[in-house]
Write a protein that holds these residues in place. Structure first.
Motif, PDB file in Angstrom:
ATOM      1  N   PHE A  86       0.844  -1.186   0.000  1.00 16.11           N
ATOM      2  CA  PHE A  86       0.000   0.000   0.000  1.00 16.11           C
ATOM      3  C   PHE A  86       0.885   1.243   0.000  1.00 16.11           C
ATOM      4  N   VAL A  87       0.552   2.207  -0.871  1.00 13.06           N
ATOM      5  CA  VAL A  87       1.346   3.431  -0.986  1.00 13.06           C
ATOM      6  C   VAL A  87       0.410   4.625  -1.156  1.00 13.06           C
ATOM      7  N   LEU A  88       0.554   5.647  -0.317  1.00 16.29           N
ATOM      8  CA  LEU A  88      -0.223   6.872  -0.462  1.00 16.29           C
ATOM      9  C   LEU A  88       0.484   7.797  -1.445  1.00 16.29           C
ATOM     10  N   LEU A  89      -0.244   8.234  -2.490  1.00 13.57           N
ATOM     11  CA  LEU A  89       0.338   9.055  -3.545  1.00 13.57           C
ATOM     12  C   LEU A  89      -0.615  10.188  -3.905  1.00 13.57           C
ATOM     13  N   PRO A  90      -0.080  11.306  -4.379  1.00 15.12           N
ATOM     14  CA  PRO A  90      -0.950  12.386  -4.846  1.00 15.12           C
ATOM     15  C   PRO A  90      -1.544  12.040  -6.209  1.00 15.12           C
ATOM     16  N   PRO A  91      -2.801  12.404  -6.467  1.00 12.10           N
ATOM     17  CA  PRO A  91      -3.412  12.123  -7.767  1.00 12.10           C
ATOM     18  C   PRO A  91      -2.632  12.765  -8.912  1.00 12.10           C
ATOM     19  N   GLY A  92      -2.737  12.127 -10.085  1.00 11.37           N
ATOM     20  CA  GLY A  92      -2.054  12.647 -11.264  1.00 11.37           C
ATOM     21  C   GLY A  92      -1.208  11.585 -11.932  1.00 11.37           C
ATOM     22  N   ALA A  93      -0.528  11.975 -12.993  1.00 11.87           N
ATOM     23  CA  ALA A  93       0.325  11.048 -13.740  1.00 11.87           C
ATOM     24  C   ALA A  93       1.610  10.765 -12.973  1.00 11.87           C
ATOM     25  N   ALA A  94       2.097   9.536 -13.079  1.00  8.30           N
ATOM     26  CA  ALA A  94       3.344   9.142 -12.425  1.00  8.30           C
ATOM     27  C   ALA A  94       3.921   7.940 -13.159  1.00  8.30           C
ATOM     28  N   LYS A  95       5.164   7.648 -12.871  1.00  3.14           N
ATOM     29  CA  LYS A  95       5.817   6.463 -13.422  1.00  3.14           C
ATOM     30  C   LYS A  95       6.241   5.556 -12.285  1.00  3.14           C
ATOM     31  N   LEU A  96       6.054   4.280 -12.492  1.00  2.00           N
ATOM     32  CA  LEU A  96       6.442   3.275 -11.496  1.00  2.00           C
ATOM     33  C   LEU A  96       7.479   2.345 -12.094  1.00  2.00           C
ATOM     34  N   GLU A  97       8.585   2.173 -11.394  1.00  2.00           N
ATOM     35  CA  GLU A  97       9.605   1.203 -11.777  1.00  2.00           C
ATOM     36  C   GLU A  97       9.733   0.173 -10.663  1.00  2.00           C
ATOM     37  N   ILE A  98       9.650  -1.104 -11.041  1.00  2.00           N
ATOM     38  CA  ILE A  98       9.729  -2.198 -10.078  1.00  2.00           C
ATOM     39  C   ILE A  98      10.972  -3.024 -10.366  1.00  2.00           C
ATOM     40  N   THR A  99      11.761  -3.268  -9.336  1.00  2.00           N
ATOM     41  CA  THR A  99      12.935  -4.133  -9.456  1.00  2.00           C
ATOM     42  C   THR A  99      12.815  -5.254  -8.438  1.00  2.00           C
ATOM     43  N   THR A 100      12.988  -6.484  -8.879  1.00  4.72           N
ATOM     44  CA  THR A 100      12.965  -7.631  -7.975  1.00  4.72           C
ATOM     45  C   THR A 100      14.279  -8.397  -8.092  1.00  4.72           C
ATOM     46  N   ARG A 101      14.690  -9.000  -6.990  1.00  5.53           N
ATOM     47  CA  ARG A 101      15.935  -9.768  -7.003  1.00  5.53           C
ATOM     48  C   ARG A 101      15.793 -10.990  -6.093  1.00  5.53           C
ATOM     49  N   ASP A 102      16.096 -12.150  -6.640  1.00 11.17           N
ATOM     50  CA  ASP A 102      16.102 -13.377  -5.857  1.00 11.17           C
ATOM     51  C   ASP A 102      17.266 -13.324  -4.878  1.00 11.17           C
ATOM     52  N   ALA A 103      16.961 -13.501  -3.587  1.00  9.61           N
ATOM     53  CA  ALA A 103      18.001 -13.375  -2.564  1.00  9.61           C
ATOM     54  C   ALA A 103      19.000 -14.522  -2.588  1.00  9.61           C
ATOM     55  N   GLY A 104      18.642 -15.648  -3.229  1.00  8.54           N
ATOM     56  CA  GLY A 104      19.527 -16.800  -3.224  1.00  8.54           C
ATOM     57  C   GLY A 104      20.328 -16.990  -4.496  1.00  8.54           C
ATOM     58  N   SER A 105      20.246 -16.028  -5.438  1.00 13.24           N
ATOM     59  CA  SER A 105      20.993 -16.145  -6.693  1.00 13.24           C
ATOM     60  C   SER A 105      21.192 -14.753  -7.268  1.00 13.24           C
TER      61      SER A 105
END
Length: 289
Positions: A86-105
């Protein structure tokens, strides 16, 4: 690291603040499991970057763990762990970048998308939210007690019901019991199902099999749950829209919808396969005969 997900929105404490829900699922085979006693454990890290122009709105770093009881569960291809933030954000246009990393490799994954964060003024309705579990909120400021369905997918023959949460906020739609019309349509614009859902504040029970609510009366939030029977929907990508109910014809199709109050979902014959028609399903199945 591969994953499937989306972003949904509910009202924040004030119209100037919207609660974004970032969720995705990833198959267990994308992670590295190690044995711990009689169980298996994997971990992964997630970074969420929300930007508007050159400014960073929010940056969230999370560490998640997945535990399973048997080895064969570690190599499953279908939906495994669910990430939700859950993230509180102001209304309007935005960009989201998601990065995931396996902790075991060294395996990692990255994805980006453009968001149009809505504003929820008094009298507005949030787009239907596909859920695996949900309890109604008491107020706009409360953190939702929900588990969102990242894939918003029903599998014919496996799932009987697809469930959605609908919230409405203080305003003209906020009587003690608020009936709304729901319309399910396919990609061709054909109506598949028309029904109603009643949003309540918890002072009375659900009026039909379509919806229910567990909220306490506060005047801020009313909610209901829409339960769609998978067997009646057909295959493919469908939309669930919510609109005001015409007083003279409670079950008649609405001519207009409340702007933006629509959610897309999928009904398929397999979790990893989407077909858009019965003919397409037959064409696919002939390869197995």
């Amino acid at each position: 690291v591969s994953y499937v997900g989306t972003t949904h929105y509910l009202a924040g404490a004030k119209p100037e603040s919207t609660l974004a829900i970032v969720t995705f699922s990833l198959p267990n085979r994308a992670l590295t499991f190690t044995r711990e006693g009689g169980r298996y454990r994997a971990a992964y890290d997630v970074v969420l970057d929300f930007r508007r122009d050159t400014n960073t709105l929010k940056r969230i770093v999370a560490h998640e763990e997945v535990r399973v009881g048997r080895f064969r569960e570690t190599v499953r291809d279908e939906e495994g762990g669910i990430f939700q933030q859950f993230v509180l954000l102001p209304p309007g246009a935005a960009k989201l970048e998601i990065t995931t990393r396996d902790a075991g490799s060294t395996r990692s994954g990255a994805a980006g998308t453009t968001l149009q964060i809505p504003r929820f003024d008094p009298g507005s309705i949030a787009p239907p939210l596909p859920v695996l579990r949900a309890r109604a909120r008491r107020s706009r400021a409360a953190t939702p007690d929900i588990v969102v369905s990242p894939r918003a997918t029903g599998v014919l023959g496996r799932d009987s019901i697809l469930e959605f949460l609908v919230e409405a906020y203080e305003g003209p739609l906020q009587s003690s019991s608020t009936p709304l019309q729901i319309n399910v349509g396919d990609e061709g614009g054909r109506r598949v199902l028309v029904d109603t859902v009643t949003l309540t504040d918890g002072t009375r029970g659900p009026p039909s099999d379509s919806a229910g609510s567990t909220a306490r009366p506060t005047g801020e939030v009313r909610s209901g749950r829409v339960r769609l029977p998978v067997s009646r929907l057909g295959l493919g990508v469908l939309s669930l829209g919510v609109s005001e109910l015409a007083p003279a014809a409670a079950r008649a199709p609405a001519t207009t919808s409340i702007e933006g109050v629509e959610t897309h979902f999928v009904v398929s014959i397999s979790e990893g396969l989407t077909v858009s028609s019965f003919d397409e399903m037959l064409s696919y199945l002939r390869h197995f005969t």
